[in-house]
Design an enzyme around this catalytic site. Sequence first.
Site, PDB file in Angstrom:
ATOM      1  N   ARG A 155      -6.281  13.246  31.504  1.00 29.18           N
ATOM      2  CA  ARG A 155      -6.186  14.119  32.670  1.00 29.18           C
ATOM      3  C   ARG A 155      -6.670  13.358  33.895  1.00 29.18           C
ATOM      4  O   ARG A 155      -7.792  12.852  33.919  1.00 29.18           O
ATOM      5  CB  ARG A 155      -7.067  15.333  32.430  1.00 29.18           C
ATOM      6  CG  ARG A 155      -7.148  16.292  33.581  1.00 29.18           C
ATOM      7  CD  ARG A 155      -8.097  17.406  33.206  1.00 29.18           C
ATOM      8  NE  ARG A 155      -8.175  18.411  34.230  1.00 29.18           N
ATOM      9  CZ  ARG A 155      -9.302  18.981  34.612  1.00 29.18           C
ATOM     10  NH1 ARG A 155     -10.447  18.648  34.037  1.00 29.18           N
ATOM     11  NH2 ARG A 155      -9.314  19.894  35.561  1.00 29.18           N
TER      12      ARG A 155
ATOM     13  N   ASP B 223      -2.549   6.798   1.156  1.00 28.79           N
ATOM     14  CA  ASP B 223      -2.516   8.030   1.943  1.00 28.79           C
ATOM     15  C   ASP B 223      -1.633   7.939   3.179  1.00 28.79           C
ATOM     16  O   ASP B 223      -0.825   8.829   3.458  1.00 28.79           O
ATOM     17  CB  ASP B 223      -3.958   8.315   2.389  1.00 28.79           C
ATOM     18  CG  ASP B 223      -4.367   9.698   1.992  1.00 28.79           C
ATOM     19  OD1 ASP B 223      -3.819  10.190   0.986  1.00 28.79           O
ATOM     20  OD2 ASP B 223      -5.208  10.275   2.714  1.00 28.79           O
TER      21      ASP B 223
ATOM     22  N   HIS C  29      -7.774   3.550  20.226  1.00 22.68           N
ATOM     23  CA  HIS C  29      -6.847   4.522  20.826  1.00 22.68           C
ATOM     24  C   HIS C  29      -7.188   4.827  22.291  1.00 22.68           C
ATOM     25  O   HIS C  29      -6.347   4.720  23.170  1.00 22.68           O
ATOM     26  CB  HIS C  29      -6.865   5.848  20.051  1.00 22.68           C
ATOM     27  CG  HIS C  29      -6.617   5.697  18.580  1.00 22.68           C
ATOM     28  ND1 HIS C  29      -5.756   4.765  18.073  1.00 22.68           N
ATOM     29  CD2 HIS C  29      -7.106   6.374  17.513  1.00 22.68           C
ATOM     30  CE1 HIS C  29      -5.726   4.872  16.742  1.00 22.68           C
ATOM     31  NE2 HIS C  29      -6.538   5.840  16.385  1.00 22.68           N
TER      32      HIS C  29
ATOM     33  N   LYS D 132       1.972   7.828   2.312  1.00 20.91           N
ATOM     34  CA  LYS D 132       2.461   9.137   1.876  1.00 20.91           C
ATOM     35  C   LYS D 132       2.647  10.070   3.081  1.00 20.91           C
ATOM     36  O   LYS D 132       3.662  10.750   3.205  1.00 20.91           O
ATOM     37  CB  LYS D 132       1.430   9.715   0.911  1.00 20.91           C
ATOM     38  CG  LYS D 132       1.836  11.004   0.289  1.00 20.91           C
ATOM     39  CD  LYS D 132       0.853  11.350  -0.797  1.00 20.91           C
ATOM     40  CE  LYS D 132       0.860  12.819  -1.078  1.00 20.91           C
ATOM     41  NZ  LYS D 132      -0.294  13.226  -1.852  1.00 20.91           N
TER      42      LYS D 132
ATOM     43  N   GLY E 288       0.862  -1.195   0.000  1.00 21.56           N
ATOM     44  CA  GLY E 288       0.000   0.000   0.000  1.00 21.56           C
ATOM     45  C   GLY E 288       0.884   1.225   0.000  1.00 21.56           C
ATOM     46  O   GLY E 288       0.550   2.261   0.583  1.00 21.56           O
TER      47      GLY E 288
HETATM   48  C1  BG6 Z   1      -7.150   7.436  13.203  1.00 28.16           C
HETATM   49  C2  BG6 Z   1      -8.602   7.609  12.876  1.00 28.16           C
HETATM   50  O1  BG6 Z   1      -6.937   6.195  13.756  1.00 28.16           O
HETATM   51  O2  BG6 Z   1      -6.750   8.453  14.094  1.00 28.16           O
HETATM   52  C3  BG6 Z   1      -8.873   8.982  12.312  1.00 28.16           C
HETATM   53  O3  BG6 Z   1      -8.997   6.631  11.919  1.00 28.16           O
HETATM   54  C4  BG6 Z   1      -8.323  10.051  13.228  1.00 28.16           C
HETATM   55  O4  BG6 Z   1     -10.267   9.179  12.136  1.00 28.16           O
HETATM   56  C5  BG6 Z   1      -6.871   9.745  13.578  1.00 28.16           C
HETATM   57  O5  BG6 Z   1      -8.406  11.270  12.550  1.00 28.16           O
HETATM   58  C6  BG6 Z   1      -6.344  10.716  14.593  1.00 28.16           C
HETATM   59  O6  BG6 Z   1      -4.984  10.529  14.783  1.00 28.16           O
HETATM   60  P1  BG6 Z   1      -4.056  11.729  15.229  1.00 28.16           P
HETATM   61  O7  BG6 Z   1      -2.695  11.112  15.282  1.00 28.16           O
HETATM   62  O8  BG6 Z   1      -4.185  12.789  14.185  1.00 28.16           O
HETATM   63  O9  BG6 Z   1      -4.546  12.175  16.565  1.00 28.16           O
END
Ligand code: BG6
Length: 809
Positions: free
Chosen positions: A387, A53, A284, A56, A49
């Site tokens: 926080r 995006d 995340h 890149k 890939g």
């Molecule tokens: C990605 C999500 O995992 O994390 C995106 O798919 C989001 O929707 C991005 O914009 C945010 O990452 P960062 O590093 O810009 O906080």
Amino acid sequence: MEHIKPHSLGQNRRCPGCWKMLTVAMCMALVACLQAQELQGHVSVILLGATGDLAKKYLWQGLFQLYLDEVGKGYSFSFHGAALTSTKQGQEFITKVLESLSCPEDMVPRRCAELRGQFQQLSQYRRLRTNEDYMALSKDIEAQLEHKGLREAGRVFYFSVPPFAYAGIARSINSSCRPGPGAWLRVVLEKPFGHDHLSAQQLATELGSFFQEEEMYRVDHYLGKQAVAQILPFRDQNRQALDGLWNRHHVERVEIIMKETVDAGGRTSFYEEYGVIRDVLQNHLTEVLTLVAMELPYNVSSSEAVLQHKLQAFRALRGLQKGSAVLGQYQAYGEQVRREQQKPDSFHSLTPTFAGILVHVDNLRWEGVPFFLMSGKAMDERVGYVRILFRNQAYCAQNEKRWVADQSQCLPRQIVFYIGHGELGSPAVLVSRNLFRPSLPSESWKEVEGRPGLHLFGRPLSDYYAYSPVREQDAYSVLMSHIFHGRKDSFITTENLLASWVFWTPLLDSLAHEVPRLYPGGAESGHLLDFEFSGTQLRFSRQQLEQLVPGPGSAPKPSDFQVLRAKYRESPLISAWPEELIAKLADDIEATAVRAVRRFGEFHLALSGGSSPVPLLQQLATRHYGFPWAHTHLWLVDERCVPLRDPESNFQGLQAHLLQHVRVPHYNVHPMPVHLHQRLCAEEDRGAQMYASEISALVTNSSFDLVLLGMGTDGHTASLFPQSPAGLEGTQPVVLTRSPSKPHQRMSLSLPLINRARKVAVLVMGRLKREITMLVSRVGHEPKKWPISGVLPSSGQLVWYMDYEAFLG
Ligand code: BG6
């Protein structure tokens, strides 16, 4: 030995032996270097890939950084950018990307250009489509190794491709492109890793058939963010100071936040399927949550110990309910979806682009501490942080003006892992000065310089010990280095992934048809998305005055209607919208309890399981401060024959929604003994008889003050089912029964015992009950067909509580 100063190098007449010595030293260094190279071997990185995006924006830069970090340390490299694009187009794309690669600020431009040139030489594009292409790649790598006399150290395959392509690629790598013996294989995978628990499991099983667990590196790029990666080391290095603080006695709340100003425009085909919870919270923010909540392993650099402690934290997370979430959608989203996906004007998306979630961690450390997780697109600012706000238990005798940041216990006390962006503009760790001076590794974190006027979380920056990275690094560069060094603790293992989906899937299912609140986006959203919690429920702080686009959620509000009083089967009927009905029933139960305790000193309440009583228990747990819990005995109307800790157990529901929030003395809590001698509901264990004896010993005349029942769609009540005679009559107060649905085995109070109660309340809610409600209203006393029709207290009172949907349809 005399030191050779740089300026003396050209002056070998003054130091005749120097030049020779230097030459020897350089040769030795060169030989050592070649030997090291020989020792460490060659690494091939294949970026799949490579023209996409992500590649890149981040991945090529990450690979270049890896090269900068590792060059000259004994490894040789080759980088293969791969995609489906034709060789010519791919090569052109890559050439352009490679030209734009940047070096760290402190590197001199000449050196940067030199290294970038080397990196460009080592990087090539190739088209990888068929299995034969993978075979050819492998052959080329082998030929190159042979040609240069190199030993192969390993191969990295970075999957920056959509998940539907995973299986095919994985199969080809496994069958045709594994490195030779003694060399490692690392495959790096990018989310999404499934859509829910089931699909994640399927994907994991599929990948597991091609790769070993230790070969897979699932990326969550938040684990490469410097402030996130610092959470465990910080907790470790400040163990002493945090030991007494990192718990429910001191922490008031934890906020885990990721706000973005961008919207989902351009990616709605992905976003429509995922939404903010799957896109950001499930991965995340959950990772960050576990790093904060987990017990700290003795050795924080042991991947295995970290994983085990994480999994333990997952197990302690309380299950989420619909009421644990608030959802929003920025106003322009619907139109973007219609446009990008050619949907008709009538199409309304329910996908949330904003979510606030209230999480509780049910263990001794965190019980009662709210963890807020929040993320949204089209917000007023871009910022991410964790926080930890501490309680303030002090009173300060001096005037506020004399409070000094590092001394006054009355100023807010907080620790913030500032992930990035926002007012500060860089990652940071902030610790209020009135907490302690933290210890951070000085080679990688430095104190932030003062920025007068800058306020963060309500306090001037000067109120904090504030540290930021000496060298700011992009998350992908950090992760590339961890992949290269085999540091698995920064990646998501299969167990970790599935644990997270187990946690999120039930909530996602329950929210599938929720209408998100519309918000204009940016600063214009004002206070529309502010939310607050009470007990286990989260709700928007402000009523939405008008729905910007009317959706199915704009139903009449409960307060638009009065509670309706009538008769049902000759007994009083109370009917209302669910919220009001539950409030009325909870009030009635409290009033009965208060009366019973006043007269007899105690109150015996028998409760049913299932989903209808859940909001009632929550209401009692959070809104009834005058309830005489200390004098209340809690009994079960029925129980499923499963261990008490099983989520299916009625007792577990009671525990989750009521007992952990109120103080009922444990000797007043009477679970049904379904699990004796390590088996479930065996006749020989006489559990039913034991429960009957307990009731007869503690409840005067075996007459409960209040029994709460439900009514099933087949007319069952308690665990007394149609066409099954057990418990409908006879002398046995408690019986074992069989349910047509799983788990089949049950224990239940019998009808005769129920009918001895002073008061019986039957709670019936939801549209699904409409038919049975109609039917039962017309039938006589026929408990064999409809056990509920046998409920008629001999000298007590029966009251029906039905919501409008069950009663009116
Ligand atoms: C990605 C999500 O995992 O994390 C995106 O798919 C989001 O929707 C991005 O914009 C945010 O990452 P960062 O590093 O810009 O906080």
